[in-house]
Design a protein around this motif. Structure first.
Motif, short mmCIF file in Angstrom:
data_model
loop_
_atom_site.label_atom_id
_atom_site.label_comp_id
_atom_site.label_asym_id
_atom_site.label_seq_id
_atom_site.Cartn_x
_atom_site.Cartn_y
_atom_site.Cartn_z
N ASN A 188 43.65 34.26 26.87
CA ASN A 188 42.47 34.58 27.70
C ASN A 188 42.84 35.37 28.95
O ASN A 188 43.98 35.35 29.42
N ASN A 189 41.84 36.02 29.47
CA ASN A 189 41.97 36.89 30.64
C ASN A 189 42.58 36.15 31.83
O ASN A 189 42.26 34.97 32.07
N VAL A 190 43.38 36.87 32.61
CA VAL A 190 43.91 36.29 33.85
C VAL A 190 42.79 36.01 34.85
O VAL A 190 42.95 35.15 35.72
N ASN A 191 41.71 36.77 34.75
CA ASN A 191 40.51 36.39 35.51
C ASN A 191 39.84 35.33 34.65
O ASN A 191 38.98 35.62 33.83
N SER A 192 40.26 34.12 34.83
CA SER A 192 40.04 33.08 33.82
C SER A 192 38.72 32.35 33.96
O SER A 192 38.11 32.32 35.02
N VAL A 196 49.21 32.62 35.55
CA VAL A 196 48.41 32.37 36.75
C VAL A 196 48.18 33.63 37.57
O VAL A 196 49.13 34.31 37.98
N LYS A 197 46.91 33.92 37.80
CA LYS A 197 46.53 34.94 38.78
C LYS A 197 45.87 34.17 39.91
O LYS A 197 44.78 33.62 39.72
N ALA A 198 46.52 34.13 41.03
CA ALA A 198 45.98 33.32 42.13
C ALA A 198 45.95 34.13 43.42
O ALA A 198 46.87 34.91 43.70
N TYR A 213 53.80 33.06 36.85
CA TYR A 213 52.99 33.15 38.06
C TYR A 213 52.99 34.59 38.54
O TYR A 213 54.03 35.15 38.89
N ARG A 214 51.83 35.22 38.54
CA ARG A 214 51.79 36.66 38.79
C ARG A 214 51.99 37.04 40.26
O ARG A 214 51.43 36.40 41.16
N ALA A 215 52.77 38.10 40.44
CA ALA A 215 53.00 38.61 41.80
C ALA A 215 52.02 39.74 42.12
O ALA A 215 52.23 40.48 43.08
N PHE A 216 50.99 39.87 41.32
CA PHE A 216 50.00 40.93 41.55
C PHE A 216 49.04 40.49 42.65
O PHE A 216 47.91 40.10 42.41
N VAL A 217 49.54 40.51 43.87
CA VAL A 217 48.73 40.10 45.02
C VAL A 217 48.78 41.23 46.04
O VAL A 217 49.81 41.89 46.18
N ALA A 249 55.77 40.16 37.46
CA ALA A 249 55.40 41.32 38.28
C ALA A 249 55.13 42.54 37.41
O ALA A 249 55.84 42.79 36.45
N LYS A 250 54.11 43.29 37.79
CA LYS A 250 53.87 44.55 37.10
C LYS A 250 55.03 45.50 37.36
O LYS A 250 55.69 45.41 38.41
N ASN A 251 55.24 46.46 36.47
CA ASN A 251 56.40 47.34 36.60
C ASN A 251 56.43 48.10 37.93
O ASN A 251 57.47 48.31 38.51
N GLN A 265 45.69 51.22 27.75
CA GLN A 265 45.86 52.39 28.62
C GLN A 265 44.76 52.47 29.68
O GLN A 265 43.98 53.42 29.71
N GLU A 266 44.75 51.45 30.54
CA GLU A 266 43.71 51.41 31.57
C GLU A 266 43.65 52.69 32.40
O GLU A 266 42.57 53.19 32.69
N TYR A 267 44.82 53.17 32.79
CA TYR A 267 44.87 54.36 33.65
C TYR A 267 45.43 55.58 32.92
O TYR A 267 45.78 56.57 33.56
N LEU A 268 45.60 55.46 31.63
CA LEU A 268 46.21 56.57 30.88
C LEU A 268 45.31 57.01 29.74
O LEU A 268 45.75 57.18 28.60
N SER A 308 35.80 54.04 36.99
CA SER A 308 35.98 53.55 35.62
C SER A 308 37.46 53.48 35.24
O SER A 308 37.83 52.91 34.24
N HIS A 309 38.29 54.11 36.05
CA HIS A 309 39.73 54.25 35.79
C HIS A 309 40.01 55.21 34.64
O HIS A 309 41.09 55.17 34.06
N TYR A 310 39.03 56.04 34.29
CA TYR A 310 39.22 56.98 33.18
C TYR A 310 39.30 58.43 33.67
O TYR A 310 40.27 59.12 33.40
O1 GCW Z 1 44.42 46.78 37.66
C1 GCW Z 1 43.64 45.73 37.86
C2 GCW Z 1 42.61 45.85 36.81
C3 GCW Z 1 41.85 44.56 36.64
C4 GCW Z 1 42.88 43.49 36.32
C5 GCW Z 1 43.87 43.39 37.46
C6 GCW Z 1 44.96 42.39 37.19
C7 GCW Z 1 42.57 41.57 34.95
O2 GCW Z 1 41.75 46.91 37.14
O3 GCW Z 1 40.93 44.73 35.61
O4 GCW Z 1 42.26 42.25 36.11
O5 GCW Z 1 44.48 44.63 37.65
O6 GCW Z 1 45.99 42.79 36.67
O7 GCW Z 1 44.80 41.23 37.49
#
Ligand code: GCW
Length: 696
Positions: free
Chosen positions: A216-220, A301-303, A338-342, A374-376, A407-410, A541-543
């Motif tokens: 399931n989505n990290v936006n849970s 975890v996305k916190a 545990y995600r570092a996407f903060v 962590a994202k790349n 490919q959210e941004y590609l 839209s990120h497109y």
């Molecule tokens: O890049 C952003 C995306 C969100 C995504 C977020 C994340 C799931 O636009 O849609 O949410 O990153 O990675 O948590």
């Protein structure tokens, strides 16, 4: 009706039927991915393989062994064009013998030619049945790609332990950033109806060595943690288990304050990670989860990110937050990713710096079953970013990489972009954390800092579209992610070549043409979207392009915040005289990035605000160089459409038409990116587009 006429009508009907069925069997809708197992067309190879394998012995009768037999049945009979006999003992030359060998690791396998009981055999051995399945897929892949089965001496084991797909799938079937239809998981049907596609999904992943799915989505959504849903999830886990795939769930931090456990604890007044009732709640929830799913993998975890709740809401740290969960599932062998996407704006005005600043001080505080994911890159899956500096800098905590397969941004599932060259650029980046050779890949696989737990995640591009990924070529990204997760030393070229042979054609000219075409697609995408280190220039839209956007609910969601274009120049000054993001890197990168003269062109506008007439290494001005890059990108896409056209007689007609339609749109979109961006930036540079690029 006269008998003769009746006969004619019957014949006509028969011919129509036949044509229909021929057409149907020829057209490839992409469902079978890289597991098509078409009959080997090279007759010499075919007889070589037929002699090498005429009988199979699988020693074992576990569900995984059953899967191995089914796969071999499908694969061998398909490729060899004849039935394969299965027996219990080695009776003749040409036996494929598959058995466990306790000296080997669980996922490790060997494949060898061996004389056993005086018979010529190919053996696949592993410590556990799952390794046998991986070995089986490896052997089948060798045959699909035309490798010799003589003198086999293969020994393979994954370099990274946890190799998961992250599904950003919602309860209602939508997928955040998904471009291939709805979610594969049919929550309303489960647990009673189990879609056969779940098995095909597991097979495809196992064929690459992927061993986990975060469902399931990290936006849970809290619903996934109700008993009702745990029973549904348990059904998926049952399907995936023989394929070696564990299920994981993304948690929502406020769960204890949102719901009761099965034993009646909650909902609580708080979700504070240090509160004893909260600790109790998670222990009880963990017990319940493991009751239904005994081999449950753990939590993602996305916190305190993008509006998600987290430990900081209770004045506690991310380490407190992670450790609460880690303690709850440690008794069952579970792990926490545990995600570092903060990117809290109060931490620093430069978004790129924030994750490092928040997580570095916590390095020694995480429990041993926690990984930081962590994202790349430091911002967000842009076409190109420098490496997130947390890789290598965190020593005690294993940092796992999160790559984005979707490919959210590609260009979503419309643009043809083969992502393996991008992932390789990241993986091969030398962090210098412990001197030369401390590549990001070696940080992730634990060898730089001797981390015991290692992992990699790919944000999935799958959906319920018939061809799984929307764009047929996007299948190559799922494939490449899995292959690199197993072995990050594979090259992007060899992965592309395998994928083409398994998915499109074994014609050597066509393979080379398509491979060369794929290899340049990522750089082309960067060029027509965000060349020279530009990033985050897309619309909401990120497109499509949106360089002019300067307003949003957060400034760091606007392209203008990142391009900082003005009359003087363009780019984000992250040098020591700017935001000082450069200081998060080890030497020599710190110095190389910091100096405009030594900063590589590909990151120039990421690290520096550069004058329009700045003299680039090429001798051109920055403005001219920018224009050249945009046009290089669009030229590539136009050329690609022509190249594909030349493949018409070499590839399946349904795939040909599907890709042609996508490429037509790709050509239009890339030109729009180029023209919108050039026009907008020209408003600041006030310089003409060089004639040479326009007339090209
Ligand atoms: O890049 C952003 C995306 C969100 C995504 C977020 C994340 C799931 O636009 O849609 O949410 O990153 O990675 O948590």
């Amino acid at each position: 009706m006269k008998p003769k006429k009746m006969f004619k009508i019957a014949m006509l009907a028969f011919i129509i039927l036949l044509c229909g069925s021929i057409n149907h069997s020829f057209a490839d809708d992409g469902y079978d991915l890289w597991l098509k197992y078409n009959k080997i067309s090279d007759s010499q190879k075919l007889s070589e393989y037929q002699a090498a394998i005429s009988s199979v012995v699988v020693m074992g009768d576990s569900p995984t062994c059953k899967v191995i037999k089914d796969e071999l049945q499908k694969g061998l009979s398909g490729m060899l064009g004849k039935d394969i006999s299965f027996s219990d003992s080695i009776e003749k030359d040409g036996t494929l013998a598959i058995y466990t060998l306790k000296e080997l690791g669980d996922e490790e396998f060997i494949i060898k030619n061996l004389r056993v009981d005086d018979k010529d055999c190919i053996i696949i051995a592993s410590g556990k049945d799952i390794g046998l399945l991986y070995g089986t897929f490896d052997l089948l892949r060798m045959m699909q790609t035309g490798k010799s089965l003589d003198n086999l001496n293969i020994s393979s084991k994954p370099k990274i332990q946890i190799r998961v797909l992250n599904h950003w799938d919602n309860r209602n079937g939508s997928i955040e950033r998904g471009y291939a239809g709805k979610s594969l998981w049919k929550w309303d049907e489960l647990p009673d109806t189990v879609d056969s596609r779940y098995t095909d999904y597991a097979r495809a992943n196992a064929s690459l060595g992927i061993n986990g799915s975060v469902l399931n989505n990290v936006n849970s959504d809290a619903v996934f943690f109700t008993t009702e849903y745990l029973k549904k999830i348990a059904k998926l886990a049952d399907v995936f288990r023989p394929y070696g795939i564990k299920v994981y769930l993304s948690i929502r931090y406020t769960l204890p304050s949102q719901m009761k456990t099965e034993n009646g604890i909650g909902p609580l007044q708080t979700a504070d990670p240090l509160d004893p009732t909260v600790i109790e709640w998670w222990k009880d929830k963990a017990q319940e989860i493991y009751k239904y799913i005994p081999d449950f993998g753990g939590f993602l975890v996305k916190a305190n990110s993008e509006g998600q709740p987290g430990p900081q809401d209770y004045d506690k740290t991310h380490a407190d937050g992670a450790n609460l969960l880690a303690d709850a599932i440690a008794p069952y062998g579970g792990i926490v990713m545990y995600r570092a996407f903060v990117y809290d704006p109060d931490v620093d005005p430069d978004r790129a710096k924030r994750a490092y600043m928040e997580f570095m001080p916590l390095d020694e505080q995480f429990k041993s079953n926690v990984l930081v994911q962590a994202k790349n890159g430091p911002v967000d899956f842009q076409p190109r970013e420098p490496v997130q500096p947390l890789f290598g800098a965190m020593v005690h905590t294993p940092v796992m990489a999160e790559l984005q397969v979707t490919q959210e941004y590609l260009g979503w599932s419309t643009h043809l972009v083969y992502l393996a060259p991008m992932w390789k650029e990241y993986l091969e980046f030398d962090t210098y954390a412990k001197g030369e050779g401390s590549t990001m890949a070696k940080v992730i696989d634990g060898s730089v800092h001797d981390n015991k737990l290692t992992g990699i995640a790919g944000v999935s591009n799958t959906g319920d579209d018939r061809n799984w990924c929307g764009h047929f070529f996007a299948q190559s990204n799922w494939f490449a992610y899995g292959r690199l997760a197993w072995d990050h030393e594979l090259t992007a070229e060899e992965i592309a070549e395998d994928w083409i042979k398994m998915s499109i054609t074994t014609d050597s000219d066509a393979i080379n043409t398509i491979k060369t075409m794929m290899m340049g697609t990522w750089e082309a995408c960067i060029n027509y979207q965000e060349p020279l280190g530009l990033h985050h220039q897309m619309d909401n839209s990120h497109y499509g392009p949106g360089p002019q956007i300067s307003r949003a609910s957060r400034i760091d969601w606007t392209p203008a915040y990142y391009n900082k274009a003005d009359e003087n120049g363009i780019g984000f000054d992250r040098s020591s005289t700017g935001s000082d993001f450069t200081s998060q890197y080890f030497s020599p990168w710190k110095e190389i990035f910091d100096n405009i003269e030594t900063c590589p062109d590909k990151y120039l506008l990421w690290f520096h605000h550069v004058a329009w007439d700045y003299k680039m290494k090429s001798g051109r001005t920055l403005w001219d160089e920018l224009c050249v890059k945009y046009y290089e990108g669009t030229d590539y896409v136009e050329q690609m459409a022509k190249t594909w056209e030349s493949m018409k007689d070499k590839v399946d007609p349904e795939i040909f038409d599907h890709v042609t339609a996508k490429l037509n749109q790709h050509v239009i979109d890339s030109a729009k990116w180029r023209d919108t961006c050039i026009q907008y930036f020209q408003g600041f540079s006030k310089m003409p587009i060089p004639e040479s690029v326009k007339n090209n």
